[in-house]
Write an enzyme that holds these catalytic residues in place. Structure first.
Site, PDB file in Angstrom:
ATOM      1  N   GLU A 248      -4.533 -14.683  12.947  1.00  0.00           N
ATOM      2  CA  GLU A 248      -4.965 -13.899  11.457  1.00  0.00           C
ATOM      3  C   GLU A 248      -4.122 -15.143  10.532  1.00  0.00           C
ATOM      4  OE1 GLU A 248      -3.799 -10.008  11.211  1.00  0.00           O
ATOM      5  OE2 GLU A 248      -3.508 -10.028   9.048  1.00  0.00           O
ATOM      6  N   GLU A 274      -7.555 -10.366   3.985  1.00  0.00           N
ATOM      7  CA  GLU A 274      -6.643  -9.400   3.180  1.00  0.00           C
ATOM      8  C   GLU A 274      -6.393 -10.306   1.771  1.00  0.00           C
ATOM      9  OE1 GLU A 274      -3.223  -9.911   5.903  1.00  0.00           O
ATOM     10  OE2 GLU A 274      -2.149  -9.538   4.082  1.00  0.00           O
ATOM     11  N   HIS A 324      -6.787  -4.638   6.291  1.00  0.00           N
ATOM     12  CA  HIS A 324      -5.384  -4.933   6.290  1.00  0.00           C
ATOM     13  C   HIS A 324      -4.558  -3.894   5.701  1.00  0.00           C
ATOM     14  CE1 HIS A 324      -1.809  -5.428   3.436  1.00  0.00           C
ATOM     15  NE2 HIS A 324      -1.543  -6.287   4.319  1.00  0.00           N
ATOM     16  N   GLU A 344      -4.923  -0.839  11.447  1.00  0.00           N
ATOM     17  CA  GLU A 344      -3.610  -1.313  11.268  1.00  0.00           C
ATOM     18  C   GLU A 344      -2.620  -0.479  11.068  1.00  0.00           C
ATOM     19  OE1 GLU A 344      -2.688  -4.935   8.800  1.00  0.00           O
ATOM     20  OE2 GLU A 344      -0.734  -5.440   9.575  1.00  0.00           O
TER      21      GLU A 344
HETATM   22  O1  LIG Z   1      -1.714  -8.336   8.010  1.00  0.00           O
HETATM   23  C1  LIG Z   1      -0.549  -7.882   7.543  1.00  0.00           C
HETATM   24  O2  LIG Z   1      -0.093  -6.819   7.540  1.00  0.00           O
HETATM   25  C2  LIG Z   1       0.138  -8.634   6.498  1.00  0.00           C
HETATM   26  O3  LIG Z   1      -0.469 -10.115   6.505  1.00  0.00           O
HETATM   27  C3  LIG Z   1       1.302  -8.341   6.211  1.00  0.00           C
HETATM   28  O4  LIG Z   1       1.312  -7.393   5.192  1.00  0.00           O
HETATM   29  C4  LIG Z   1       2.381  -9.359   5.502  1.00  0.00           C
HETATM   30  O5  LIG Z   1       3.381  -8.656   4.862  1.00  0.00           O
HETATM   31  C5  LIG Z   1       2.808 -10.659   6.610  1.00  0.00           C
HETATM   32  O6  LIG Z   1       3.325  -9.730   7.534  1.00  0.00           O
HETATM   33 MG   LIG Z   2      -2.094 -10.360   7.711  1.00  0.00          MG
END
Ligand SMILES: O=C(O)[C@H](O)[C@H](O)[C@@H](O)CO
Ligand SMILES: [Mg+2]
Length: 398
Positions: A248, A274, A324, A344
């Site tokens: 990612e 995101e 995201h 997620e």
């Molecule tokens: O994919 C994710 O969850 C984001 O990129 C996160 O919110 C970010 O804080 C990095 O971990």
């Molecule tokens: Mg991310």
């Protein structure tokens, strides 16, 4: 029904937070050395501009007393200013059922400076609140207005595993594997600024997590914009043996050619989105085959109206959408589209990066059970309400 008022309040967390530690998460600021001229701006903690300890809550009320809840986490104070000054006048007195008209009205009126970033995030907050109103006004959950239930329940992936001590990461992975999660996203801690030592450390962390979750569970790898194409070309072939479901945000969102090169480079699917905005932003990513998984966030991309269009566009390109974040504004999109396979899921946790802050402001997000989430067919709107139990830990600005 007409929109009578829009109220945007900034919730700033003043409670305890988990202090930044080590190489917690590679990120876009890693490549910018700290010249110590202004400690506040960068400082040793390169993640400090990527912490979400402040959130703007939007309440849109109609003339018959229905209140819709929206939210925005990107630059929340600026988002509030945009909502108050530019967007509220565009929606007051309007019929919320004209949601396409209202989304276009906000999107086109702000084209001179909007289109990406906080302008779209501010529009998202109002649009999400409008959809909450629509669901509440007909007694239906938002997903029933978008296409209905496409899944008995939503599979979700455990998302945390920031780069800490490897034994701690393994203990965290084991704990949530024992809770029935079948998919895990971990964060790299190192990038180009850390040289070959960082490559070795990154590979060790993936090895460590795979050791715990095995190969009959999905593993996703998060770079959070912290690498560049040269570094990614070096390390991706070394990561193939760990069979990640995706890698990612290897590079910054504007490097779409970089994404496209990496997405064709190895067997590892590249994901992103995101930090992309609007239907046109995602058309670019799809036309250039820049990503194999699309990850907009509904409270950034332009709201539910925009996300619903992007879901259809991605379906036509056979590119799955896995938004995201969890959070209800995304879960309704995932439930209502066959092209959104999983969600997620951030665990409820002490306030750290801030993804978890949503749980301290809103009631209603479903808790994962055995790696799945459920939405209620009988809960109208988004299914959210404002929490009261943590109010003492917030400074709230009208
Ligand atoms: O994919 C994710 O969850 C984001 O990129 C996160 O919110 C970010 O804080 C990095 O971990
Ligand atoms: Mg991310």
């Amino acid at each position: 029904m007409k929109i009578k008022s829009v109220r945007a309040r900034v919730y700033e967390w003043k409670g305890k937070t988990v202090p930044p530690q080590g190489n917690f998460c590679s990120n876009a600021m890693d490549l910018v050395y700290d010249n110590k001229a202004n400690q506040h701006a960068a400082g040793a903690d390169t993640m400090n501009t990527f912490r979400f300890h402040c959130w703007t809550v939007v309440e849109v009320e109609t003339d018959d007393g229905i209140v819709g809840l929206g939210n925005v986490a990107l630059a929340p104070r600026i988002a509030k200013a945009i909502i108050d000054e530019y967007l509220t006048p565009l929606v007051l007195g309007q019929d919320p059922w004209d949601y396409e008209y209202l989304n276009q009205r906000m999107y086109r009126a702000t084209q001179a400076w909007g289109r990406k970033g906080v302008g779209m995030a501010a529009i998202s907050a109002i649009d999400i609140a409008i959809w909450d109103i629509l669901g509440k006004s007909v007694g239906k959950p938002v997903f029933k207005l978008l296409g209905g239930r496409t899944k008995e329940k939503i599979p979700c992936y455990y998302s945390k595993l920031y780069r800490t001590d490897l034994k701690e990461m393994q203990a965290e992975a084991q704990k949530f594997k024992d809770q029935g999660f079948k998919a895990f996203k971990m964060r790299f801690g190192y990038g180009p600024a850390h040289g070959q030592l960082g490559v070795v450390e990154n590979l060790k962390s993936v090895e460590a997590v795979r050791e715990v979750i095995g190969y009959d569970n999905d593993l996703m790898l998060e770079c959070y914009m912290g690498w560049n194409v040269e570094y990614a070309k070096r390390i991706l072939p070394k990561l193939e043996k760990y069979q990640p479901r995706w890698l990612e945000e290897p590079v910054i969102a504007d490097d779409i050619d970089g994404y496209a090169e990496l997405n064709q480079l190895t067997s590892i699917p590249i994901s992103g989105g995101e930090h992309e905005f609007s239907l046109y932003g995602f058309k670019q990513l799809l036309d250039r085959k820049a990503v194999s998984v699309v990850q907009y966030d509904t409270n950034r991309v332009g709201g539910i109206t925009m996300a619903h269009k992007i879901n259809a566009l991605c379906e036509a390109y056979s590119v799955p959408v896995i938004p995201h974040a969890g959070q209800m504004h995304n879960y309704h999109l995932t439930m209502s589209s066959l092209n959104c396979p999983i969600s997620e899921y951030f665990p409820i946790f002490d306030v750290e990066v801030g993804n978890e802050l949503f749980y301290y402001i809103f009631d209603g997000d479903p808790a994962a059970e055995n790696g799945f989430l459920q939405l209620d067919d009988n809960k109208p709107g988004l299914g959210l309400s404002l929490k009261t139990e943590y109010l003492e830990h917030f400074t709230i600005t009208e």
